[in-house]
Design a protein around this motif. Structure first.
Motif, mmCIF file in Angstrom:
data_model
loop_
_atom_site.group_PDB
_atom_site.id
_atom_site.type_symbol
_atom_site.label_atom_id
_atom_site.label_comp_id
_atom_site.label_asym_id
_atom_site.label_seq_id
_atom_site.Cartn_x
_atom_site.Cartn_y
_atom_site.Cartn_z
ATOM 1 N N PHE A 198 69.383 -20.757 -43.370
ATOM 2 C CA PHE A 198 68.692 -19.479 -43.207
ATOM 3 C C PHE A 198 69.686 -18.315 -43.135
ATOM 4 O O PHE A 198 69.337 -17.219 -42.699
ATOM 5 C CB PHE A 198 67.823 -19.513 -41.953
ATOM 6 C CG PHE A 198 66.545 -20.284 -42.124
ATOM 7 C CD1 PHE A 198 65.316 -19.662 -41.972
ATOM 8 C CD2 PHE A 198 66.551 -21.640 -42.443
ATOM 9 C CE1 PHE A 198 64.133 -20.362 -42.138
ATOM 10 C CE2 PHE A 198 65.384 -22.347 -42.604
ATOM 11 C CZ PHE A 198 64.165 -21.709 -42.454
ATOM 12 N N GLY A 199 70.923 -18.532 -43.572
ATOM 13 C CA GLY A 199 71.982 -17.556 -43.390
ATOM 14 C C GLY A 199 71.861 -16.280 -44.190
ATOM 15 O O GLY A 199 72.531 -15.293 -43.881
ATOM 16 N N PHE A 239 66.279 -19.513 -51.629
ATOM 17 C CA PHE A 239 65.427 -20.678 -51.831
ATOM 18 C C PHE A 239 65.858 -21.434 -53.084
ATOM 19 O O PHE A 239 65.189 -21.423 -54.120
ATOM 20 C CB PHE A 239 63.967 -20.221 -51.961
ATOM 21 C CG PHE A 239 62.976 -21.154 -51.326
ATOM 22 C CD1 PHE A 239 62.495 -20.936 -50.047
ATOM 23 C CD2 PHE A 239 62.523 -22.260 -52.028
ATOM 24 C CE1 PHE A 239 61.574 -21.795 -49.470
ATOM 25 C CE2 PHE A 239 61.610 -23.125 -51.471
ATOM 26 C CZ PHE A 239 61.125 -22.898 -50.179
ATOM 27 N N GLY A 240 67.019 -22.075 -53.006
ATOM 28 C CA GLY A 240 67.584 -22.770 -54.155
ATOM 29 C C GLY A 240 67.764 -24.252 -53.934
ATOM 30 O O GLY A 240 67.545 -24.780 -52.837
ATOM 31 N N GLY A 241 68.200 -24.926 -54.988
ATOM 32 C CA GLY A 241 68.303 -26.379 -54.976
ATOM 33 C C GLY A 241 69.297 -26.944 -53.988
ATOM 34 O O GLY A 241 69.174 -28.102 -53.567
ATOM 35 N N LYS A 254 75.986 -25.814 -35.694
ATOM 36 C CA LYS A 254 76.544 -24.733 -36.495
ATOM 37 C C LYS A 254 77.286 -23.773 -35.579
ATOM 38 O O LYS A 254 76.717 -23.245 -34.616
ATOM 39 C CB LYS A 254 75.447 -23.977 -37.255
ATOM 40 C CG LYS A 254 75.963 -22.773 -38.049
ATOM 41 C CD LYS A 254 74.868 -22.101 -38.844
ATOM 42 C CE LYS A 254 74.581 -22.809 -40.135
ATOM 43 N NZ LYS A 254 75.670 -22.685 -41.132
ATOM 44 N N VAL A 255 78.558 -23.561 -35.889
ATOM 45 C CA VAL A 255 79.361 -22.547 -35.219
ATOM 46 C C VAL A 255 79.594 -21.456 -36.250
ATOM 47 O O VAL A 255 80.335 -21.638 -37.214
ATOM 48 C CB VAL A 255 80.693 -23.122 -34.695
ATOM 49 C CG1 VAL A 255 81.478 -22.036 -33.960
ATOM 50 C CG2 VAL A 255 80.448 -24.319 -33.789
ATOM 51 N N LEU A 256 78.945 -20.327 -36.063
ATOM 52 C CA LEU A 256 78.946 -19.267 -37.058
ATOM 53 C C LEU A 256 80.324 -18.641 -37.207
ATOM 54 O O LEU A 256 81.138 -18.653 -36.286
ATOM 55 C CB LEU A 256 77.931 -18.183 -36.691
ATOM 56 C CG LEU A 256 76.453 -18.405 -37.034
ATOM 57 C CD1 LEU A 256 76.232 -18.523 -38.525
ATOM 58 C CD2 LEU A 256 75.877 -19.585 -36.305
ATOM 59 N N SER A 257 80.564 -18.055 -38.364
ATOM 60 C CA SER A 257 81.791 -17.311 -38.597
ATOM 61 C C SER A 257 81.892 -16.156 -37.603
ATOM 62 O O SER A 257 80.886 -15.521 -37.274
ATOM 63 C CB SER A 257 81.797 -16.759 -40.025
ATOM 64 O OG SER A 257 82.766 -15.738 -40.174
ATOM 65 N N HIS A 281 68.342 -15.184 -37.081
ATOM 66 C CA HIS A 281 68.121 -16.502 -37.683
ATOM 67 C C HIS A 281 67.558 -17.484 -36.647
ATOM 68 O O HIS A 281 66.637 -18.251 -36.938
ATOM 69 C CB HIS A 281 69.428 -17.045 -38.254
ATOM 70 C CG HIS A 281 70.074 -16.137 -39.261
ATOM 71 N ND1 HIS A 281 71.416 -16.176 -39.543
ATOM 72 C CD2 HIS A 281 69.546 -15.170 -40.051
ATOM 73 C CE1 HIS A 281 71.702 -15.267 -40.460
ATOM 74 N NE2 HIS A 281 70.580 -14.648 -40.783
ATOM 75 N N THR A 282 68.118 -17.449 -35.449
ATOM 76 C CA THR A 282 67.638 -18.326 -34.389
ATOM 77 C C THR A 282 66.187 -18.023 -34.041
ATOM 78 O O THR A 282 65.345 -18.934 -33.941
ATOM 79 C CB THR A 282 68.518 -18.159 -33.133
ATOM 80 O OG1 THR A 282 69.858 -18.550 -33.442
ATOM 81 C CG2 THR A 282 67.997 -19.005 -31.986
#
Length: 358
Positions: A243-244, A222-224, A67-70, A81-82
């Protein structure tokens, strides 16, 4: 590069949506894997709203997730998050969560300079296998397992602290009243009035009691789309990703989100949410006040699910179809729930939150 708005500019709208920037290409992802992690792998770009996400497939070994964050995401928030992933790996190693893979220098993340004024956090984790719950068969057992996983994750995070835990994000329910200026984005007056009624209910019922509720860092999405299941045995959850949206907020908001995302498409959408609540109650108890406020919290999350996308679609019209892809289903759920008596909804939710139901 186009900018969304920050909370200070718009009274609460857009916090956490930040910057829409050019994506990193697969060749750069492969170079990062080779030079920073010592991994030779082919990179495949995966979908993402703001970030550059890749599956790194090695020839004979496991896959990884890069993942390269915005560049619009604050470095402190990315680090939160890390650190949360590292914390849960220590506290609850059996949870099906991504695991941080350190760089050759032993770092859990690093900052990548892409261009002038463009720095992005880079994080590598294990690859989470499975099918998104939203993309196939859903079962009552699967939904109860999702509730149980939420409870176990909350328990693992209950003592997690970070300087950026209280950062502003549009998806934190405690700031929902700051979204009122976005109501003008609705094209239909009836939709605007329905969402406005939900915000008024939050203000009258939940906001005055917010300071008395238990707070902690939670997943907050916490969604589908983020719950992965075994495609061959759909009752079994294989992973939880993304986890964003993590933030420190009222615990009951996390539970409300998990319930709201499991509504069914039929005449009784609440039934799916009750499965999640019963699974959660098998491992963790909500307070009586939290249970009493759950109906309002669930309704508020539903309102946010149509309000924020409508506001964003107005600013990014070329992406309207993608941004508002779930709105029709939420409006259907509103229609069905509005036909039910509020006392019935509250009673069924309260019953599902009792441990004896598990």
């Amino acid at each position: 590069m186009s900018l969304a708005f920050t909370r200070s500019e718009t009274g609460g709208i857009g916090a956490g949506l930040t910057v829409v920037a050019p994506l990193i290409d697969p060749q750069t992802a492969e170079r990062i894997a080779r030079e920073r992690y010592g991994i030779e792998a082919g990179a495949t770009l995966l979908p993402g709203e703001k970030d550059s996400n890749f599956r790194l497939a090695t020839k004979e070994g496991p896959s990884f997730f890069l993942k390269v964050l915005s560049p619009g995401e604050d470095a402190g928030v990315s680090n939160m998050h890390t650190q949360a992933l590292l914390h849960t790996a220590r506290r609850a190693p059996s949870l099906p969560l991504p695991r941080i893979v350190p760089t050759l220098d032993g770092l859990p993340e690093f900052r990548l300079t892409v261009g002038a004024g463009d720095e992005r956090t880079v994080r590598l984790t294990s690859f989470s296998y499975g099918r998104a719950q939203s993309g196939g068969e859903r079962t009552a057992v699967q939904r109860r397992e999702a509730g149980l996983l939420m409870a176990r994750l909350q328990e693992a995070l209950v003592d997690f602290e970070h300087p950026s835990a209280d950062h502003e994000t549009s998806w934190d329910m405690r700031g929902v009243l700051g979204l009122r200026p976005a109501l003008g984005a609705f094209r239909e007056a009836a939709q605007r009035r329905r969402v406005e009624a939900s915000l008024e209910r939050f203000e009258a019922v939940l906001a005055p009691r917010l300071a008395t509720l238990p707070f902690q860092v939670v997943h907050n999405d916490f969604g589908g789309d983020n719950i992965l299941v075994d495609p061959d045995a759909p009752d079994r959850i294989t992973g939880l990703i993304d986890f964003g949206d993590m933030v420190r907020t009222a615990r009951v908001f996390d539970v409300a989100i998990g319930a709201a995302y499991q509504f069914l498409a039929g005449d009784d959408p609440l039934a799916g949410a009750l499965d999640v609540l019963s699974g959660y109650a098998a491992a963790r108890a909500l307070t009586p006040d939290e249970i009493a406020l759950l109906p309002v919290a669930i309704e508020t999350r539903m309102a946010m699910r149509v309000l924020i996308p409508e506001w964003r679609a107005e600013r990014f019209p070329d992406r309207r179809a993608y941004i508002t892809r779930n709105s029709a289903a939420v409006w259907h759920q509103f229609d069905r729930l509005d036909r039910m008596a509020p006392d019935e909804i509250a009673a069924r939710i309260a019953a599902a939150c009792q441990p004896s139901r598990s």
